[in-house]
Design a protein around this motif. Structure first.
Motif, short mmCIF file in Angstrom:
data_model
loop_
_atom_site.label_atom_id
_atom_site.label_comp_id
_atom_site.label_asym_id
_atom_site.label_seq_id
_atom_site.Cartn_x
_atom_site.Cartn_y
_atom_site.Cartn_z
N UNK A 117 -6.93 -28.12 45.37
CA UNK A 117 -5.53 -26.76 45.18
C UNK A 117 -4.41 -27.20 45.93
N UNK A 118 -4.36 -27.69 47.14
CA UNK A 118 -2.88 -27.98 47.68
C UNK A 118 -2.58 -28.97 47.01
N UNK A 119 -3.11 -30.35 46.86
CA UNK A 119 -2.35 -31.32 46.15
C UNK A 119 -1.60 -30.70 44.87
N UNK A 120 -2.29 -29.95 44.17
CA UNK A 120 -1.84 -29.51 42.79
C UNK A 120 -0.51 -28.76 43.11
N UNK A 121 -0.72 -27.75 44.08
CA UNK A 121 0.40 -27.05 44.46
C UNK A 121 1.50 -27.81 44.69
N UNK A 122 1.36 -28.89 45.60
CA UNK A 122 2.47 -29.60 46.05
C UNK A 122 3.12 -30.43 45.05
N UNK A 123 2.38 -30.83 44.32
CA UNK A 123 2.61 -31.72 42.99
C UNK A 123 3.67 -30.68 42.05
N UNK A 124 3.10 -29.59 41.83
CA UNK A 124 4.02 -28.59 41.12
C UNK A 124 5.03 -28.02 41.51
N UNK A 125 5.35 -28.29 43.08
CA UNK A 125 6.57 -27.52 43.64
C UNK A 125 7.41 -28.84 43.65
N UNK A 126 7.04 -30.15 43.36
CA UNK A 126 7.87 -31.35 43.32
C UNK A 126 8.42 -31.53 41.77
N UNK A 127 7.87 -30.56 40.98
CA UNK A 127 8.22 -30.65 39.58
C UNK A 127 7.21 -31.60 38.61
N UNK A 128 6.22 -32.29 39.25
CA UNK A 128 5.30 -33.06 38.69
C UNK A 128 4.05 -32.51 38.12
N UNK A 129 3.42 -33.13 37.11
CA UNK A 129 2.27 -32.83 36.69
C UNK A 129 1.13 -32.55 37.59
N UNK A 130 0.57 -31.34 37.78
CA UNK A 130 -0.34 -31.14 38.64
C UNK A 130 -1.72 -31.99 38.72
N UNK A 131 -1.89 -32.71 37.56
CA UNK A 131 -3.17 -33.48 37.06
C UNK A 131 -2.93 -34.78 37.90
N UNK A 159 4.69 -24.57 41.69
CA UNK A 159 3.60 -24.43 42.63
C UNK A 159 2.59 -23.42 42.06
N UNK A 160 2.96 -22.46 41.28
CA UNK A 160 2.11 -21.32 40.64
C UNK A 160 1.30 -22.11 39.53
N UNK A 161 2.11 -22.88 38.70
CA UNK A 161 1.59 -23.66 37.60
C UNK A 161 0.34 -24.54 38.24
N UNK A 162 0.81 -25.05 39.30
CA UNK A 162 -0.30 -26.24 39.84
C UNK A 162 -1.42 -25.34 40.45
N UNK A 163 -1.29 -24.23 40.96
CA UNK A 163 -2.43 -23.38 41.47
C UNK A 163 -3.26 -23.06 40.08
N UNK A 164 -2.62 -22.56 39.07
CA UNK A 164 -3.47 -22.15 37.68
C UNK A 164 -4.33 -23.45 37.34
N UNK A 165 -3.77 -24.71 37.48
CA UNK A 165 -4.55 -25.69 36.99
C UNK A 165 -5.58 -25.94 37.78
N UNK A 166 -5.18 -26.09 39.03
CA UNK A 166 -6.24 -26.41 39.87
C UNK A 166 -7.40 -25.38 39.85
N UNK A 167 -7.22 -24.04 39.59
CA UNK A 167 -8.47 -23.02 39.47
C UNK A 167 -9.01 -22.83 38.25
N UNK A 168 -8.56 -23.82 37.31
CA UNK A 168 -8.94 -23.61 36.01
C UNK A 168 -8.75 -22.09 35.13
#
Length: 159
Positions: free
Chosen positions: A29-43, A128-137
């Motif tokens: 979750x946290x890695x996905x949120x941080x990637x999203x905050x940086x504007x990168x793909x959460x995956x 960050x919200x998109x990263x959270x959505x990705x991490x939590x399916x």
């Protein structure tokens, strides 16, 4: 004196997260949120998340992860307003209590600062919200879920 006995047989060895129960691999979750905050793909953390200022890519150009499923909607502006308000209001009150500047100084200082902070935080908050959505399916990011389409309006069939 009261004696308390603990029953260890009631404690189960069930997994703590829902993903272990569903057979899906847990996404950090946290890695996905941080990637999203940086504007990168959460995956993968390599491809761009955004196409323009707030528009998202349809899919990651690096790993191919589909990103069009995201449903951030009104959450990024809501969280951005909350964050900016929690920064600006205490600062405004502190400046007023310490220096008591003229009203035009407040206007010249706080209005631009509010706008700058709002625009600066909007994109990282949405990422960050998109990263959270990705991490939590959430929404369409779950490959086993069906289409995440809105329910049809039952009143639309009445003529």
């Amino acid at each position: 004196m009261v004696s308390i006995e603990y029953r260890t047989d009631l404690i189960s060895d069930a997994p703590e997260d829902d993903h272990a129960l569903s057979g899906k691999p847990a996404r950090p979750v946290w890695r996905s949120i941080l990637r999203g905050m940086r504007g990168k793909c959460p995956a993968c953390g390599e491809g761009r998340l955004f196409d323009g200022f707030l528009g998202t890519q349809t899919a990651c150009e690096h790993c191919g992860e589909e990103l069009h499923h995201q449903r951030a909607d009104d959450a990024p502006p809501y969280f951005t307003i909350t964050i900016v308000g929690h920064i600006i209001i205490p600062a405004l009150l502190a400046v007023e209590m310490i220096y008591r500047p003229a009203l035009w100084i407040h206007m010249a200082l706080w209005i631009p600062l509010t706008l700058i902070l709002s625009f600066a935080l909007m994109r990282p908050v949405k990422g960050a919200l998109i990263g959270l959505q990705w991490a939590l399916y959430m929404h369409g990011f779950d490959p086993d879920a069906g289409d995440d389409l809105p329910e049809p309006d039952p009143a639309a069939s009445i003529k």
